[in-house]
Design a protein around this motif. Structure first.
Motif, PDB file in Angstrom:
ATOM      1  N   ALA A  98       0.834  -1.200   0.000  1.00  0.00           N
ATOM      2  CA  ALA A  98       0.000   0.000   0.000  1.00  0.00           C
ATOM      3  C   ALA A  98       0.875   1.259   0.000  1.00  0.00           C
ATOM      4  CB  ALA A  98      -0.919   0.000   1.218  1.00  0.00           C
ATOM      5  N   THR A  99       0.523   2.210  -0.822  1.00  0.00           N
ATOM      6  CA  THR A  99       1.257   3.463  -0.911  1.00  0.00           C
ATOM      7  C   THR A  99       0.626   4.505   0.005  1.00  0.00           C
ATOM      8  OG1 THR A  99      -0.123   4.333  -2.698  1.00  0.00           O
ATOM      9  CG2 THR A  99       1.763   2.934  -3.323  1.00  0.00           C
ATOM     10  N   LEU A 100       1.310   5.618   0.171  1.00  0.00           N
ATOM     11  CA  LEU A 100       0.724   6.716   0.946  1.00  0.00           C
ATOM     12  C   LEU A 100      -0.536   7.244   0.264  1.00  0.00           C
ATOM     13  CD1 LEU A 100       3.729   8.830   2.284  1.00  0.00           C
ATOM     14  CD2 LEU A 100       2.523   6.929   3.350  1.00  0.00           C
ATOM     15  N   ASP A 101      -0.591   7.167  -1.050  1.00  0.00           N
ATOM     16  CA  ASP A 101      -1.814   7.593  -1.752  1.00  0.00           C
ATOM     17  C   ASP A 101      -2.983   6.686  -1.383  1.00  0.00           C
ATOM     18  OD1 ASP A 101      -0.614   9.722  -3.024  1.00  0.00           O
ATOM     19  OD2 ASP A 101      -0.127   8.591  -4.834  1.00  0.00           O
ATOM     20  N   ASP A 102      -2.728   5.381  -1.268  1.00  0.00           N
ATOM     21  CA  ASP A 102      -3.787   4.462  -0.841  1.00  0.00           C
ATOM     22  C   ASP A 102      -4.282   4.828   0.548  1.00  0.00           C
ATOM     23  OD1 ASP A 102      -3.544   2.929  -3.186  1.00  0.00           O
ATOM     24  OD2 ASP A 102      -1.965   1.690  -2.305  1.00  0.00           O
ATOM     25  N   LEU A 103      -3.343   5.077   1.450  1.00  0.00           N
ATOM     26  CA  LEU A 103      -3.715   5.450   2.815  1.00  0.00           C
ATOM     27  C   LEU A 103      -4.480   6.761   2.838  1.00  0.00           C
ATOM     28  CD1 LEU A 103      -0.361   4.557   4.594  1.00  0.00           C
ATOM     29  CD2 LEU A 103      -2.535   3.380   4.893  1.00  0.00           C
ATOM     30  N   ALA A 104      -4.039   7.714   2.035  1.00  0.00           N
ATOM     31  CA  ALA A 104      -4.708   9.011   2.002  1.00  0.00           C
ATOM     32  C   ALA A 104      -6.152   8.873   1.525  1.00  0.00           C
ATOM     33  CB  ALA A 104      -3.945   9.977   1.100  1.00  0.00           C
ATOM     34  N   GLU A 105      -6.378   7.978   0.574  1.00  0.00           N
ATOM     35  CA  GLU A 105      -7.743   7.756   0.093  1.00  0.00           C
ATOM     36  C   GLU A 105      -8.620   7.172   1.196  1.00  0.00           C
ATOM     37  OE1 GLU A 105     -10.160   5.142  -3.283  1.00  0.00           O
ATOM     38  OE2 GLU A 105      -7.982   5.280  -3.365  1.00  0.00           O
ATOM     39  N   ALA A 106      -8.095   6.183   1.922  1.00  0.00           N
ATOM     40  CA  ALA A 106      -8.860   5.600   3.026  1.00  0.00           C
ATOM     41  C   ALA A 106      -9.147   6.646   4.092  1.00  0.00           C
ATOM     42  CB  ALA A 106      -8.099   4.421   3.624  1.00  0.00           C
ATOM     43  N   GLU A 107      -8.166   7.488   4.397  1.00  0.00           N
ATOM     44  CA  GLU A 107      -8.349   8.516   5.416  1.00  0.00           C
ATOM     45  C   GLU A 107      -9.370   9.558   4.985  1.00  0.00           C
ATOM     46  OE1 GLU A 107      -3.745   7.924   6.917  1.00  0.00           O
ATOM     47  OE2 GLU A 107      -4.316   9.766   5.864  1.00  0.00           O
ATOM     48  N   ALA A 108      -9.384   9.887   3.697  1.00  0.00           N
ATOM     49  CA  ALA A 108     -10.385  10.834   3.198  1.00  0.00           C
ATOM     50  C   ALA A 108     -11.795  10.267   3.337  1.00  0.00           C
ATOM     51  CB  ALA A 108     -10.087  11.183   1.742  1.00  0.00           C
ATOM     52  N   ARG A 109     -11.925   8.975   3.108  1.00  0.00           N
ATOM     53  CA  ARG A 109     -13.241   8.342   3.254  1.00  0.00           C
ATOM     54  C   ARG A 109     -13.658   8.303   4.729  1.00  0.00           C
ATOM     55  NH1 ARG A 109     -13.100   2.747   0.327  1.00  0.00           N
ATOM     56  NH2 ARG A 109     -15.298   2.775   0.937  1.00  0.00           N
TER      57      ARG A 109
END
Length: 441
Positions: free
Chosen positions: A27-38
């Protein structure tokens, strides 16, 4: 009420998914950022529900399901209801104090700490400090984690006092102390020699983060303690390489193999390849090789893959890092000459603050990024509030701020050198860093 339950459920599922992603290799930081935005979107919807949503969250919360406490504490923080948070902390203390699975208790403490770190408003430092004064042994580490991650120096005295009390997770409290400048007391230094290796290492790292160079000498005299090796690799100078290689050839080399990778000297490559041939040590040796070279060596050719021992894929699954000695020997024969012994490397590049910041933004497991983040503070003397499990937006803001400071022409770190707290590490011995004329980052 059902819409609120659905939002709570989604917060929980996304929170669990985020932790799964934090801990894996892909998982990339972009993946994590998407989950956090949700997660943020669902919390916003709950926040609009106000007291009604909070009432549903209180009904749904169960300490046996940590994600329910994450959602509830996060919502209470957003609604500025710290009085409810205090009640929930008492419930955490009571639940974790009962005979229970320690892993489950740790998950609950982590969920509540995450909610506080992610969602408490910036003006809540005094409230957390007050709660810390009378916190029980299980809640102490929760509040300490919040204080350390948020960099709340106003709570430093209360954190020092808490460090002397009974605590279910003393390593977390020691880590928090190391995150606040100037907060490492003698009690922390005493823990460097305690019988619990997890606590001892946390104390050593906290002391090194705070600039206690004498700790390196103390660790260097504890050669038979495997836990001491990694902190030395984070802060020791080039002379420490010989000790690390000796430990990597010893009876219990696992920590030393990882430490050689963190240390970054290509002179350790031979030892790492040697230890690949011992099945019990192969994964740590491969990880050490990766940290120095940046090579993963995942085999794409089916014929070659069949020739590789099945043990090449266990705990490193998803990393692409091979544990096959023949593959590494071939790569080093073709590429090893560009790695110059006596210089420090990180993932195939000469190590320096910019390289090390780039690595912290890569898809690496949380435990490894946390280790490298600690090393960054120890090496370059940068006092920052960065933690690799902070929300990604905050991580990136902090890294960008530090990177812009490092662009100052007065910040002239030499790539490939070993530093301790922003000064050149000694050529011989462990302490007394060389003066380089370079200001701290």
């Amino acid at each position: 009420m059902e819409p609120y339950r659905e939002h709570l459920r989604m917060v929980g599922e996304l929170y669990d998914l985020r932790w799964e992603w934090l801990c894996d290799w892909e998982a990339t930081l972009d993946d994590l950022a998407e989950a956090e935005a949700r997660i943020d979107g669902h919390l916003q919807a709950l926040g609009r529900g106000g007291e009604a949503a909070l009432a549903v969250a209180l009904i749904e919360a169960a300490p046996q399901e940590p994600w329910t406490f994450y959602a509830l504490v996060a919502l209470a923080c957003r609604l500025h209801r710290f009085s409810i948070v205090r009640v929930l902390l008492l419930e955490v203390e009571e639940h974790c104090g009962e005979p229970t699975d320690e892993r489950a208790a740790a998950s609950l403490r982590q969920a509540v700490a995450d909610a506080l770190v992610h969602q408490l408003p910036g003006d809540a430092a005094e409230l957390v400090a007050e709660a810390l004064r009378d916190a029980g042994p299980h809640v102490v580490s929760v509040l300490a984690t919040c204080v350390g991650a948020r960099g709340w120096a106003v709570a430093a005295d209360d954190l020092r006092d808490a460090a002397g009390r009974e605590c279910a997770d003393r390593a977390a409290v020691l880590r928090a102390l190391g995150q606040l400048p100037g907060t490492v007391p003698g009690a922390v230094l005493a823990e460097v020699c305690c019988g619990d290796p997890v606590v001892a290492r946390a104390a050593a790292v906290a002391a090194l983060r705070s600039g206690e160079a004498s700790v390196l000498d103390r660790l260097a005299h504890r050669k038979r303690a495997p836990w001491a090796i990694l902190p030395v690799a984070m802060g020791g100078g080039p002379a420490m390489g010989a000790w690390l290689m000796e430990a990597a050839r010893g009876e219990d080399p696992v920590q030393a193999l990882l430490a050689l990778g963190v240390f970054g000297d290509p002179r350790g490559l031979e030892v790492l390849v040697e230890q690949l041939r011992t099945e019990a040590h192969a994964e740590e040796a491969a990880l050490g090789l990766f940290l120095i070279t940046g090579a993963r060596l995942e085999m794409e050719d089916d014929a070659e893959t069949e020739a590789i021992d099945e043990r090449a894929w266990t705990a490193l699954e998803g990393s692409g890092i091979s544990t096959e000695p023949v593959v590494w020997e071939r790569w080093l024969a073709e590429n090893g000459e560009r790695l110059r012994p006596g210089q420090r490397y990180r993932l195939g590049r000469l190590a320096g603050p910019h390289t090390d910041l780039d690595v912290l933004s890569m898809a690496l497991p949380l435990w490894l990024r946390r280790c490298l983040a600690d090393e960054f503070v120890i090496r370059y003397g940068v006092q920052w509030s960065y933690e690799p499990d902070l929300p990604v937006v905050q991580q990136r803001e902090i890294i960008d701020q530090v990177r812009s400071r490092l662009d100052d022409p007065r910040m002239r770190f030499v790539e490939g050198e070993w530093y301790f707290q922003g000064r050149l590490a000694p050529i011989e011995g462990a302490a007394a860093p060389r003066r380089s004329g370079r200001p701290k980052a």
